[in-house]
Structures are given as structure tokens and as C-alpha cells.
Design an enzyme around this catalytic site. Structure first.
Site, PDB file in Angstrom:
ATOM      1  N   HIS A 101      43.052  44.745  39.319  1.00 39.67           N
ATOM      2  CA  HIS A 101      42.362  45.884  39.925  1.00 39.67           C
ATOM      3  C   HIS A 101      42.316  45.696  41.442  1.00 39.67           C
ATOM      4  CE1 HIS A 101      41.192  46.760  35.866  1.00 39.67           C
ATOM      5  NE2 HIS A 101      40.457  45.673  35.780  1.00 39.67           N
ATOM      6  N   GLU A 119      34.534  43.109  38.133  1.00 42.05           N
ATOM      7  CA  GLU A 119      33.895  43.203  36.825  1.00 42.05           C
ATOM      8  C   GLU A 119      33.512  41.821  36.307  1.00 42.05           C
ATOM      9  OE1 GLU A 119      36.930  45.147  34.543  1.00 42.05           O
ATOM     10  OE2 GLU A 119      38.280  43.437  34.612  1.00 42.05           O
ATOM     11  N   HIS A 177      44.422  39.321  35.081  1.00 44.07           N
ATOM     12  CA  HIS A 177      43.626  39.021  33.889  1.00 44.07           C
ATOM     13  C   HIS A 177      44.097  39.835  32.698  1.00 44.07           C
ATOM     14  CE1 HIS A 177      41.695  42.557  35.742  1.00 44.07           C
ATOM     15  NE2 HIS A 177      41.375  42.904  34.506  1.00 44.07           N
ATOM     16  N   ARG A 197      48.773  47.956  35.684  1.00 34.65           N
ATOM     17  CA  ARG A 197      49.335  47.229  34.554  1.00 34.65           C
ATOM     18  C   ARG A 197      50.594  46.495  35.004  1.00 34.65           C
ATOM     19  NH1 ARG A 197      50.200  51.469  30.956  1.00 34.65           N
ATOM     20  NH2 ARG A 197      47.987  51.499  30.459  1.00 34.65           N
TER      21      ARG A 197
END
Length: 311
Positions: A101, A119, A177, A197
Site C-alpha cells: 500500500h 494497517e 505483505h 497487487r
């Protein structure tokens, strides 16, 4: 002011399973339920209140009525205030794509003003041997990273971490991740849905086409240094994560637990296991509550494990 229990928004992706319905009582319309957006105020999913006078209303609609009384004196900045957090449950029956991200600056510039995404993950359940991909085994260059994606050798560089129930992981923007199969995760994040992605195991969508990759953007934003620590959270103390965007604590209740909420910011409570009531509102495993900033005193009665998050 009362604890607002939330109705989630459900997402069906090819890697999802059925455990959110079977184990967490989620009323999903999908046979395959990958994600449950528990507390969400995003254009791609808006959860609604499940109880009290605001039942059926979105967070944005409740905010329009309560303003700072819901969000808090330091969070509410006027009618255009964006709700800052998004909470999900994720059921990984299969591996999720390896992804990354962007930070706020890159996302604002390249994703039409969207926020970046930092996150954290809290492992609700883990099958034996299950784990996740957390950064790299050692430093690599941009050229090596890009070549490994094209050559399908990326997994040779990534760092796999085996998980158990109760583990916690901090995923800052730029961290490569992936949640791997056999995990159920609670995710607390910035209110963003921007994902690049990188690798998807050559999977195909329902029409037989490869799922889209975002290699160029991923190369731009990925931190290519080795992951120094696999678990970046203070699990033993219960103080799991404290970053610029949110703080998350773990609260274990056996009987009565009381605390006071100041008027600066709202809170989110997630009941990970057990059964309890919060200011008289009953909740079971898997329920999520939005706690208004002006609620004052909070009284939890019962037995269970909560995650408590706030900005």
C-alpha cells in the site's frame, strides 16, 4: 450517547471461505465471504448502525447529526470530515495476493486524493502451519524486485512468518505483505482501499483472465529493506500498536471493566472472543461497536477479549 453496534458490509473474493458465517455469525449473502467490513465509511463499503435510534444509518449520516459528539473534538473538522479508520475481518481460505500500500503523499497524488494505507493485523484464528508474508528476508534493489516479479521468483526473497492465535503485526505503508491460507484476521487500518497487487499465483478471475497487477506503482512505493522484526507489537502488555494513524490496545475482561472516554476522539471496540455487554448493549464474538466520543464512562461486563482502537 450509547455504543453503536455495526452491521458489516461483506465482500466475496476467490480466496475467501465460509468461517465468518460459521464461526462469527456473520449474515453474509455470499457462499464465499472473504471480508467483513465491520466499521466502514468508504465509497466501496458503508456499514450501518444495528441498534438504537440511529439503526440503519451510515456513519456519515450519524456524523451529520452528532458531529463532534460522535467523532470527538480533535477528530471532527467540519461537515467534510473523513472518518479516519476502517475495520475488517478477513477469512483466508486460500492465499491472498502479495501486495503493498502507498503512503498518504503517493496516494493523494496518484489515486485521486485517496489516503495511503497503514494497517495492523490481529490473528483471530490460525490453522497449524499457517502464516503470512512480511517483507523481505534481506535487502534487495528495485531492479531485483522488478525482475523477481517478472520471473516468478519473488517468493525466494519474501519473509514468511508462521502465526498463532493472538499474534499481532504492524503493516506500515510500503511494507510488502500477504495473508496466507488458514488465517482469520482482524484488520485495523486507515480508511483507504488502495492496494497494489504484485504477485497472485497466476490465478484467474471468473472469466478466466489473470487478475490485474500493479507492478510499476508497487516498485515505486515498496520498502526494499529486510524486515527487522516479524512481530512489531507489544502483545504481552496489551498495548498492541501505536502509530500516527491509530492506537490499538487489547482488553481482557473477566467480570467488570470500566474506563472513561474523553471528548477528543471516538473509539472502536471489537469483541474477538467471549460474550459481554458494553453499557448494557449485548455483544458476542465478532461484534464491533462504535463508541461515541461524548459517551463518558464505559462499563464492560462479561468475559472476553476486546480490541480497542482510536485515532
Amino acid at each position: 450517547m450509547y455504543p453503536i453496534k455495526m452491521n458489516p458490509v461483506f465482500k466475496s473474493y476467490l480466496w475467501g471461505g465460509s468461517r465468518l458465517k460459521e464461526k462469527y455469525g456473520k449474515n453474509s449473502p455470499y457462499d464465499i465471504t472473504a471480508e467483513s467490513w465491520e466499521v466502514a465509511a468508504h465509497k466501496n463499503g458503508e456499514s450501518t448502525a444495528a441498534n438504537g435510534e440511529y439503526e440503519g444509518m451510515t456513519i456519515a449520516e450519524i456524523t451529520a447529526v452528532l458531529k463532534e459528539k460522535l467523532l470527538g473534538d480533535k477528530v471532527y473538522k467540519g461537515d467534510d470530515t473523513k472518518f479516519p479508520l476502517l475495520v475488517k475481518f478477513i477469512d483466508a481460505k486460500d492465499n491472498l495476493s502479495i501486495q503493498v500500500h502507498p503512503n498518504d503523499e503517493y496516494a493523494n497524488k496518484n489515486e485521486n486524493g485517496e489516503s495511503g494505507k497503514t494497517e495492523m493485523w490481529y490473528v483471530l484464528e490460525a490453522e497449524p502451519g499457517a502464516g503470512l508474508i512480511y517483507g523481505f528476508k534481506h535487502d534487495i534493489t528495485k531492479e531485483q524486485f522488478e525482475k523477481s516479479i517478472k520471473d516468478n521468483t519473488l517468493l525466494e526473497y519474501t519473509n514468511f512468518v508462521e502465526c498463532k492465535k493472538g499474534d499481532c503485526f504492524f503493516i506500515p505503508s510500503g511494507m510488502l505483505h500477504a495473508i496466507c491460507k488458514g488465517l482469520i484476521i482482524a484488520e485495523i487500518q486507515q480508511n483507504s482501499d488502495t492496494t497494489y497487487r504484485v504477485y497472485d499465483y497466476d490465478r484467474r478471475d471468473k472469466d478466466g483472465n489473470p487478475r490485474q497487477l500493479h507492478v510499476a506503482k508497487a516498485v515505486d512505493v515498496t520498502n526494499l529493506h529486510a524486515s527487522k522484526n516479524s512481530v512489531n507489537c507489544d502483545i504481552k502488555s496489551g498495548n498492541l500498536v501505536k502509530c500516527d494513524y491509530f492506537t490499538t490496545d487489547k482488553i481482557t475482561v473477566d467480570g467488570v471493566h470500566e474506563y472513561h472516554v474523553d471528548k477528543d476522539r471516538f473509539e472502536i471496540l471489537i469483541l474477538c472472543e467471549g460474550e459481554a455487554s458494553v453499557n448494557g448493549v449485548p455483544c458476542k464474538k465478532g461484534d464491533s461497536l462504535l463508541i461515541p466520543a461524548y459517551i463518558g464512562d464505559v462499563k464492560i461486563e462479561g468475559q472476553g477479549v476486546f480490541l480497542r482502537s482510536f485515532v
